[in-house]
Scaffold this motif. Structure first.
Motif, short mmCIF file in Angstrom:
data_model
loop_
_atom_site.label_atom_id
_atom_site.label_comp_id
_atom_site.label_asym_id
_atom_site.label_seq_id
_atom_site.Cartn_x
_atom_site.Cartn_y
_atom_site.Cartn_z
N GLN A 144 9.32 10.04 -8.94
CA GLN A 144 8.72 8.72 -9.14
C GLN A 144 9.27 8.07 -10.41
O GLN A 144 9.49 8.74 -11.42
CB GLN A 144 7.20 8.85 -9.27
CG GLN A 144 6.54 9.52 -8.08
CD GLN A 144 6.59 8.68 -6.83
OE1 GLN A 144 6.26 7.49 -6.85
NE2 GLN A 144 7.00 9.29 -5.73
N VAL A 145 9.45 6.76 -10.35
CA VAL A 145 9.81 6.00 -11.54
C VAL A 145 8.92 4.78 -11.62
O VAL A 145 8.69 4.09 -10.63
CB VAL A 145 11.31 5.61 -11.54
CG1 VAL A 145 11.70 4.83 -10.30
CG2 VAL A 145 11.65 4.82 -12.81
N LEU A 146 8.39 4.53 -12.80
CA LEU A 146 7.52 3.38 -13.03
C LEU A 146 8.17 2.49 -14.08
O LEU A 146 8.42 2.93 -15.21
CB LEU A 146 6.14 3.83 -13.50
CG LEU A 146 5.13 2.74 -13.83
CD1 LEU A 146 4.86 1.84 -12.63
CD2 LEU A 146 3.81 3.35 -14.34
N PHE A 147 8.47 1.25 -13.70
CA PHE A 147 9.07 0.27 -14.59
C PHE A 147 8.04 -0.76 -15.01
O PHE A 147 7.16 -1.13 -14.22
CB PHE A 147 10.22 -0.47 -13.90
CG PHE A 147 11.42 0.36 -13.60
CD1 PHE A 147 12.41 0.54 -14.54
CD2 PHE A 147 11.58 0.95 -12.34
CE1 PHE A 147 13.54 1.30 -14.26
CE2 PHE A 147 12.70 1.70 -12.05
CZ PHE A 147 13.68 1.88 -13.01
N GLU A 148 8.19 -1.26 -16.23
CA GLU A 148 7.42 -2.42 -16.68
C GLU A 148 8.38 -3.37 -17.37
O GLU A 148 9.18 -2.96 -18.21
CB GLU A 148 6.30 -1.99 -17.63
CG GLU A 148 5.29 -1.07 -16.97
CD GLU A 148 4.16 -0.69 -17.92
OE1 GLU A 148 3.78 -1.55 -18.75
OE2 GLU A 148 3.69 0.44 -17.84
N ALA A 190 5.10 0.28 -4.77
CA ALA A 190 3.96 -0.53 -5.22
C ALA A 190 4.43 -1.47 -6.32
O ALA A 190 5.39 -1.19 -7.04
CB ALA A 190 2.82 0.36 -5.73
N ARG A 191 3.71 -2.61 -6.40
CA ARG A 191 4.04 -3.61 -7.42
C ARG A 191 2.75 -4.27 -7.91
O ARG A 191 1.91 -4.67 -7.11
CB ARG A 191 4.97 -4.66 -6.84
CG ARG A 191 5.41 -5.73 -7.81
CD ARG A 191 6.18 -6.85 -7.13
NE ARG A 191 7.33 -6.38 -6.34
CZ ARG A 191 8.18 -7.21 -5.75
NH1 ARG A 191 7.99 -8.54 -5.82
NH2 ARG A 191 9.20 -6.73 -5.05
N LEU A 192 2.63 -4.39 -9.20
CA LEU A 192 1.50 -5.08 -9.81
C LEU A 192 2.06 -6.17 -10.71
O LEU A 192 2.90 -5.90 -11.57
CB LEU A 192 0.66 -4.11 -10.64
CG LEU A 192 -0.54 -4.68 -11.40
CD1 LEU A 192 -1.59 -5.22 -10.44
CD2 LEU A 192 -1.16 -3.62 -12.31
N LEU A 209 6.30 -1.93 -11.59
CA LEU A 209 6.90 -1.63 -10.30
C LEU A 209 7.12 -0.13 -10.18
O LEU A 209 7.79 0.48 -11.01
CB LEU A 209 8.21 -2.40 -10.17
CG LEU A 209 8.84 -2.49 -8.78
CD1 LEU A 209 9.71 -3.74 -8.68
CD2 LEU A 209 9.68 -1.27 -8.46
N LEU A 210 6.53 0.44 -9.14
CA LEU A 210 6.63 1.88 -8.88
C LEU A 210 7.61 2.11 -7.73
O LEU A 210 7.55 1.43 -6.70
CB LEU A 210 5.25 2.44 -8.51
CG LEU A 210 5.13 3.93 -8.24
CD1 LEU A 210 5.37 4.73 -9.51
CD2 LEU A 210 3.75 4.24 -7.67
#
Length: 214
Positions: A144-148, A190-192, A209-210
């Motif tokens: 998993q990678v989570l970007f902001e 997923a996107r917030l 963004l995941l």
């Protein structure tokens, strides 16, 4: 620019403001409940995959420590030696290293997760695909990678530079960013998108963004 010039420039720029940065943001997640919730989901997904997690652009280390508190084998990497020194002083039980996102000293497919919290904003647009390829390289399948990152004003603008207080930074259209991820085998899950608060200095939308490694 020659190879690795960008991280060197960014690292030196953050060296100069590291102490002020640490004092200004002692608890970067304290007033961000949605971000904490997404980090919790990220942690749960990573635990299902297994493996360590790198916090890219870890700064003074608070978020790396938060990830460890969520049960992850987390360590931090930052281009600023001064930032890494502050992180090691504050959290001596954790691992922090000076390094470049363009050339991570991590073997292929070894990690279960990567956190990139505002760490790609100083990467020039033409260099971003290489950074994303390096992130993809170190992730295990299913990792998993989570970007902001801050969003552009609209989809007609794929990227926009802005005058960051430390060094030039870039905003991205989230759809374009997701497309660059797909090019590197990273599929959005997923996107917030957060609207700016009236008190925020910069009135940019914020994207979290995941994605997962195919």
């Amino acid at each position: 620019m020659t190879e690795h010039d960008t991280p060197s420039i960014t690292g030196r720029a953050y060296d100069a403001v590291a102490l002020t940065y640490a004092e200004t943001f002692p608890d970067p997640l304290g007033d961000r409940p949605l971000e904490r919730a997404l980090l919790g989901a990220f942690a749960e997904l990573v635990r299902a995959v297994g493996g360590g997690v790198v916090d890219l652009g870890c700064g003074p280390g608070q978020v790396t420590a938060h990830l460890r508190g969520l049960g992850l084998d987390a360590f931090g990497v930052d281009a600023s030696p001064v930032m890494v020194g502050l992180a090691r002083e504050a959290y001596p039980e954790l691992r922090f290293e000076v390094g470049s996102m363009e050339a991570l000293e991590i073997g292929d497919g070894l990690l279960g997760g990567v956190l990139s919290r505002w760490s790609v904003i100083h990467t020039p647009p033409e260099e971003l695909p290489g950074v994303l390829a390096e992130i993809s390289r170190v992730l295990a399948p299913g990792g998993q990678v989570l970007f902001e990152f801050p969003a552009t004003d609209g989809p007609e603008q794929e990227t926009q530079a802005y005058d960051h207080v430390v060094v030039t930074a870039y905003r991205w259209d989230p759809d374009r960013f997701a497309g660059l991820l797909r090019d590197q085998g990273l599929v959005e899950s997923a996107r917030l998108v957060l609207e700016p608060r009236p008190t925020d200095k910069r009135q940019f939308r914020e994207v979290q963004l995941l994605a997962s490694r195919v």
